[in-house]
Scaffold this motif. Structure first.
Motif, PDB file in Angstrom:
ATOM      1  N   SER A 171     -35.066 -14.718 -10.230  1.00 37.59           N
ATOM      2  CA  SER A 171     -34.035 -14.484 -11.339  1.00 37.59           C
ATOM      3  C   SER A 171     -34.933 -13.716 -12.249  1.00 37.59           C
ATOM      4  N   ASN A 172     -36.343 -13.663 -11.830  1.00 36.58           N
ATOM      5  CA  ASN A 172     -37.187 -12.941 -12.752  1.00 36.58           C
ATOM      6  C   ASN A 172     -37.598 -11.564 -12.286  1.00 36.58           C
ATOM      7  N   LEU A 173     -36.899 -11.172 -11.267  1.00 39.76           N
ATOM      8  CA  LEU A 173     -37.135  -9.905 -10.464  1.00 39.76           C
ATOM      9  C   LEU A 173     -35.657  -9.106 -10.967  1.00 39.76           C
ATOM     10  N   ALA A 174     -35.645  -7.904 -10.803  1.00 39.68           N
ATOM     11  CA  ALA A 174     -34.462  -6.861 -10.757  1.00 39.68           C
ATOM     12  C   ALA A 174     -34.868  -5.805  -9.707  1.00 39.68           C
ATOM     13  N   LEU A 175     -34.068  -5.291  -8.845  1.00 41.09           N
ATOM     14  CA  LEU A 175     -34.119  -4.212  -7.926  1.00 41.09           C
ATOM     15  C   LEU A 175     -34.373  -2.806  -8.673  1.00 41.09           C
ATOM     16  N   ILE A 176     -34.986  -2.137  -8.194  1.00 40.41           N
ATOM     17  CA  ILE A 176     -35.228  -0.618  -8.639  1.00 40.41           C
ATOM     18  C   ILE A 176     -34.186   0.377  -8.319  1.00 40.41           C
ATOM     19  N   ARG A 210     -29.022  -4.139 -11.683  1.00 38.73           N
ATOM     20  CA  ARG A 210     -28.337  -5.148 -10.991  1.00 38.73           C
ATOM     21  C   ARG A 210     -27.465  -4.656 -10.000  1.00 38.73           C
ATOM     22  N   ILE A 211     -27.122  -5.279  -9.001  1.00 38.53           N
ATOM     23  CA  ILE A 211     -26.298  -4.984  -7.685  1.00 38.53           C
ATOM     24  C   ILE A 211     -25.100  -5.441  -7.709  1.00 38.53           C
ATOM     25  N   ALA A 212     -24.247  -4.758  -6.677  1.00 39.98           N
ATOM     26  CA  ALA A 212     -23.068  -5.172  -6.275  1.00 39.98           C
ATOM     27  C   ALA A 212     -23.108  -5.191  -4.918  1.00 39.98           C
ATOM     28  N   ILE A 213     -22.203  -6.123  -4.284  1.00 42.72           N
ATOM     29  CA  ILE A 213     -22.331  -6.208  -2.812  1.00 42.72           C
ATOM     30  C   ILE A 213     -20.964  -5.784  -2.310  1.00 42.72           C
ATOM     31  N   ARG A 214     -20.628  -4.836  -1.730  1.00 42.79           N
ATOM     32  CA  ARG A 214     -19.565  -4.214  -1.263  1.00 42.79           C
ATOM     33  C   ARG A 214     -19.369  -4.441   0.265  1.00 42.79           C
ATOM     34  N   LYS A 215     -18.201  -4.471   0.741  1.00 41.96           N
ATOM     35  CA  LYS A 215     -17.871  -4.522   2.293  1.00 41.96           C
ATOM     36  C   LYS A 215     -17.764  -3.175   2.563  1.00 41.96           C
ATOM     37  N   GLU A 216     -18.303  -2.490   3.359  1.00 42.89           N
ATOM     38  CA  GLU A 216     -17.569  -1.126   4.248  1.00 42.89           C
ATOM     39  C   GLU A 216     -17.414  -1.535   5.857  1.00 42.89           C
ATOM     40  N   SER A 246     -26.176   0.076  -6.278  1.00 47.85           N
ATOM     41  CA  SER A 246     -26.818  -0.187  -7.450  1.00 47.85           C
ATOM     42  C   SER A 246     -25.747   0.053  -8.504  1.00 47.85           C
ATOM     43  N   LYS A 247     -25.663  -1.009  -9.828  1.00 45.49           N
ATOM     44  CA  LYS A 247     -24.815  -0.986 -10.852  1.00 45.49           C
ATOM     45  C   LYS A 247     -24.859   0.282 -11.739  1.00 45.49           C
ATOM     46  N   LYS A 248     -26.106   0.984 -11.746  1.00 46.10           N
ATOM     47  CA  LYS A 248     -26.263   1.906 -12.882  1.00 46.10           C
ATOM     48  C   LYS A 248     -26.000   3.225 -12.086  1.00 46.10           C
ATOM     49  N   SER A 249     -26.431   3.407 -10.838  1.00 47.82           N
ATOM     50  CA  SER A 249     -25.730   4.882 -10.433  1.00 47.82           C
ATOM     51  C   SER A 249     -24.859   4.769  -9.335  1.00 47.82           C
ATOM     52  N   GLY A 250     -24.493   3.722  -8.811  1.00 44.84           N
ATOM     53  CA  GLY A 250     -23.436   3.641  -7.627  1.00 44.84           C
ATOM     54  C   GLY A 250     -24.020   4.052  -6.444  1.00 44.84           C
ATOM     55  N   GLU A 251     -25.417   4.302  -6.461  1.00 41.92           N
ATOM     56  CA  GLU A 251     -26.007   4.900  -5.052  1.00 41.92           C
ATOM     57  C   GLU A 251     -26.213   3.443  -4.229  1.00 41.92           C
ATOM     58  N   GLU A 252     -26.387   3.494  -2.875  1.00 45.17           N
ATOM     59  CA  GLU A 252     -26.266   2.246  -1.988  1.00 45.17           C
ATOM     60  C   GLU A 252     -28.064   2.276  -1.919  1.00 45.17           C
ATOM     61  N   ILE A 253     -28.320   0.997  -1.903  1.00 44.79           N
ATOM     62  CA  ILE A 253     -29.529   0.623  -1.789  1.00 44.79           C
ATOM     63  C   ILE A 253     -29.881   0.074  -0.374  1.00 44.79           C
ATOM     64  N   LYS A 254     -30.763   0.832   0.020  1.00 47.98           N
ATOM     65  CA  LYS A 254     -31.245   0.671   1.606  1.00 47.98           C
ATOM     66  C   LYS A 254     -32.408  -0.627   1.941  1.00 47.98           C
TER      67      LYS A 254
END
Length: 104
Positions: free
Chosen positions: A68-73, A82-88, A96-104
């Motif tokens: 809870s004390n960590l955030a992804l870059i 923050r992140i969103a999880i999406r099914k493709e 990524s919630k900020k840019s909409g880019e996929e986090i690998k």
């Protein structure tokens, strides 16, 4: 249990003594909801002499930090997000919630 952080991710520390630092996740402890981050939350540990440390004494190691004390870059801006999880199809992708880019 689903976690938003995986081994190898670059994360930003949101709170605690190491607040504001960034590092790469070395290990995730899913059962304890903690992660060990490279160069973050360094503690001094007393060790007995062993094959690895023949002298023993005080050793500086990374201690686990709560997820809870960590955030992804964000890969695009380099800022915490923050992140969103999406099914493709049959794959689960972290976005990524900020840019909409996929986090690998």
């Amino acid at each position: 249990m689903k976690l938003h952080i995986k081994k190898g991710d670059t994360v930003y520390v949101l709170s605690g003594e190491s607040r504001g630092q960034q590092g790469r996740v070395l290990q995730v402890q899913a059962d304890k909801q903690r992660a060990i981050v490279e160069g973050v939350n360094i503690v001094t540990k007393a060790t007995k002499p062993s094959a690895k440390h023949p002298q023993g004494g005080l050793v500086k190691v990374e201690a686990p930090i709560h997820l809870s004390n960590l955030a992804l870059i964000d890969p695009k801006s380099g800022k915490p997000t923050r992140i969103a999880i999406r099914k493709e199809g049959d794959k689960t992708v972290r976005i990524s919630k900020k840019s909409g880019e996929e986090i690998k």
